[in-house]
Design a protein around this motif. Structure first.
Motif, mmCIF file in Angstrom:
data_model
loop_
_atom_site.group_PDB
_atom_site.id
_atom_site.type_symbol
_atom_site.label_atom_id
_atom_site.label_comp_id
_atom_site.label_asym_id
_atom_site.label_seq_id
_atom_site.Cartn_x
_atom_site.Cartn_y
_atom_site.Cartn_z
ATOM 1 N N ASN A 116 0.664 -0.592 0.285
ATOM 2 C CA ASN A 116 0.148 -0.137 0.081
ATOM 3 C C ASN A 116 1.200 1.248 0.506
ATOM 4 O O ASN A 116 1.355 1.825 0.894
ATOM 5 C CB ASN A 116 -0.704 -0.042 1.342
ATOM 6 C CG ASN A 116 -2.242 1.101 1.502
ATOM 7 O OD1 ASN A 116 -1.811 2.091 0.884
ATOM 8 N ND2 ASN A 116 -2.921 1.191 1.838
ATOM 9 N N LYS A 117 1.337 1.852 -0.742
ATOM 10 C CA LYS A 117 2.626 2.590 -1.136
ATOM 11 C C LYS A 117 1.312 3.997 -0.720
ATOM 12 O O LYS A 117 2.403 4.826 -0.609
ATOM 13 C CB LYS A 117 2.690 2.791 -2.567
ATOM 14 C CG LYS A 117 2.973 1.944 -3.383
ATOM 15 C CD LYS A 117 4.727 1.258 -2.221
ATOM 16 C CE LYS A 117 5.576 0.594 -3.351
ATOM 17 N NZ LYS A 117 6.475 -0.855 -2.923
ATOM 18 N N GLU A 118 0.049 3.905 -0.438
ATOM 19 C CA GLU A 118 -0.435 5.618 -0.362
ATOM 20 C C GLU A 118 0.176 5.390 0.785
ATOM 21 O O GLU A 118 0.158 6.779 1.941
ATOM 22 C CB GLU A 118 -1.617 5.397 -0.378
ATOM 23 C CG GLU A 118 -1.840 6.338 -2.151
ATOM 24 C CD GLU A 118 -3.972 5.203 -2.211
ATOM 25 O OE1 GLU A 118 -4.718 6.183 -2.963
ATOM 26 O OE2 GLU A 118 -4.351 4.470 -2.042
ATOM 27 N N LEU A 119 0.068 4.261 1.638
ATOM 28 C CA LEU A 119 0.240 4.521 3.807
ATOM 29 C C LEU A 119 1.436 4.582 3.756
ATOM 30 O O LEU A 119 1.915 5.574 5.208
ATOM 31 C CB LEU A 119 0.509 2.461 4.178
ATOM 32 C CG LEU A 119 0.292 2.797 5.373
ATOM 33 C CD1 LEU A 119 -0.851 3.331 5.437
ATOM 34 C CD2 LEU A 119 0.202 1.269 5.845
ATOM 35 N N GLU A 125 3.188 6.795 1.637
ATOM 36 C CA GLU A 125 3.181 8.686 1.674
ATOM 37 C C GLU A 125 2.697 8.812 3.263
ATOM 38 O O GLU A 125 2.680 9.829 3.921
ATOM 39 C CB GLU A 125 2.592 8.990 0.204
ATOM 40 C CG GLU A 125 2.563 8.465 -0.910
ATOM 41 C CD GLU A 125 2.118 8.592 -1.846
ATOM 42 O OE1 GLU A 125 1.184 10.125 -1.540
ATOM 43 O OE2 GLU A 125 2.114 8.247 -2.736
ATOM 44 N N ALA A 126 1.844 8.341 3.761
ATOM 45 C CA ALA A 126 1.311 9.164 4.947
ATOM 46 C C ALA A 126 2.050 9.209 6.118
ATOM 47 O O ALA A 126 1.869 10.063 6.790
ATOM 48 C CB ALA A 126 -0.067 8.202 4.996
ATOM 49 N N LYS A 127 2.433 8.113 5.831
ATOM 50 C CA LYS A 127 3.090 8.098 6.980
ATOM 51 C C LYS A 127 4.188 8.902 7.492
ATOM 52 O O LYS A 127 4.925 9.665 8.498
ATOM 53 C CB LYS A 127 4.649 6.494 7.228
ATOM 54 C CG LYS A 127 5.242 5.866 8.204
ATOM 55 C CD LYS A 127 6.172 5.056 7.666
ATOM 56 C CE LYS A 127 6.667 4.240 9.105
ATOM 57 N NZ LYS A 127 7.775 3.321 8.734
ATOM 58 N N GLN A 128 4.635 9.581 6.084
ATOM 59 C CA GLN A 128 5.758 10.916 6.110
ATOM 60 C C GLN A 128 4.968 11.931 6.424
ATOM 61 O O GLN A 128 5.794 13.372 6.870
ATOM 62 C CB GLN A 128 6.361 10.857 4.534
ATOM 63 C CG GLN A 128 7.215 9.964 3.769
ATOM 64 C CD GLN A 128 7.918 9.783 4.916
ATOM 65 O OE1 GLN A 128 9.503 10.465 4.708
ATOM 66 N NE2 GLN A 128 8.029 8.284 5.118
ATOM 67 N N ASN A 129 3.735 12.190 6.763
ATOM 68 C CA ASN A 129 3.858 13.013 7.222
ATOM 69 C C ASN A 129 2.379 13.170 9.209
ATOM 70 O O ASN A 129 1.628 14.337 8.889
ATOM 71 C CB ASN A 129 2.472 14.161 6.327
ATOM 72 C CG ASN A 129 0.943 13.246 5.981
ATOM 73 O OD1 ASN A 129 0.703 12.459 6.613
ATOM 74 N ND2 ASN A 129 0.612 13.279 4.491
ATOM 75 N N ARG A 130 2.596 12.857 9.330
ATOM 76 C CA ARG A 130 1.688 12.229 10.279
ATOM 77 C C ARG A 130 2.532 11.556 12.094
ATOM 78 O O ARG A 130 3.746 10.491 11.625
ATOM 79 C CB ARG A 130 0.605 11.316 10.417
ATOM 80 C CG ARG A 130 0.591 9.859 9.550
ATOM 81 C CD ARG A 130 -0.777 9.666 9.563
ATOM 82 N NE ARG A 130 -0.882 10.569 8.150
ATOM 83 C CZ ARG A 130 -2.415 10.257 7.829
ATOM 84 N NH1 ARG A 130 -3.230 9.686 7.981
ATOM 85 N NH2 ARG A 130 -2.902 10.919 6.157
#
Length: 191
Positions: free
Chosen positions: A66-69, A71-76
């Motif tokens: 899940n590549k979108e996951l 990406e989300a990891k970088q901003n939270r």
């Protein structure tokens, strides 16, 4: 029928996660508990235990899927990332392991009775999703405005069109935001 459950935690939560597993061993005859290990130490410990019904999953496996996951990891922060991973874990299990149904449970839960009873109620009603409401009392019903109507502690999704539709919607909302800033719009993975 095998009860398919999943949860996630890191090595700091191992004690709670293992108590969850032990409670299931005491009250369920046939289950699988998938655990998304949020750090390498957690994965190493769970793997070394070689428990029959416990299936550790490396975080990197879900992130690669899940590549979108990622990406989300970088901003939270980590806690918000864990909340973001809840729906991603369910999707991973339903799609990657092709399980027919999966229930997410919080790692700090303890079962006194086989949870399959609740899942059977959903199946008997021919439903694809079961979500647990907070069940606020009259004195604290106002909290639903802040944290949402539903709690994430025990939610079930079938691997069918309707179940995946709801799960994918929830996942897309978690990718957008999993904050608990109390803005009245978001509260982790619950609202």
């Amino acid at each position: 029928m095998t009860t398919i459950l999943c949860t996630l935690y890191n090595s700091l939560y191992l004690d709670k996660g293992l108590v969850l597993y032990d409670s299931l061993c005491k009250c369920s005859e046939n289950f699988k508990l998938y655990v998304l290990c949020m750090d390498d130490k957690c994965y190493e410990v769970l793997t070394s235990l070689k428990q029959q019904y416990l299936f550790p999953i490396r975080l990197s496996e879900v992130e690669e899927y899940n590549k979108e996951l990622l990406e989300a990891k970088q901003n939270r922060p980590f806690s918000e990332y864990c909340w973001t991973c809840t729906s991603a874990l369910l999707l991973f299990i339903l799609k990657n392991y092709e399980e027919p149904i999966c229930t997410y449970v919080d790692a700090d839960m303890y079962f006194y009775h086989d949870p399959q009873v609740l899942i059977d109620e959903m199946l008997d009603a021919r439903k694809s999703v079961m979500m647990v409401p907070h069940r606020f009392t009259e004195n604290n019903i106002h909290l639903s405005e802040k944290v949402g109507t539903y709690c994430i502690e025990f939610n079930t999704f079938r691997n069918d069109v309707n179940g995946l539709k709801v799960l994918n919607h929830w996942h897309s909302k978690c990718l957008e935001c999993c904050s608990n800033l109390g803005d009245g719009i978001h509260w982790g993975d619950q609202k």
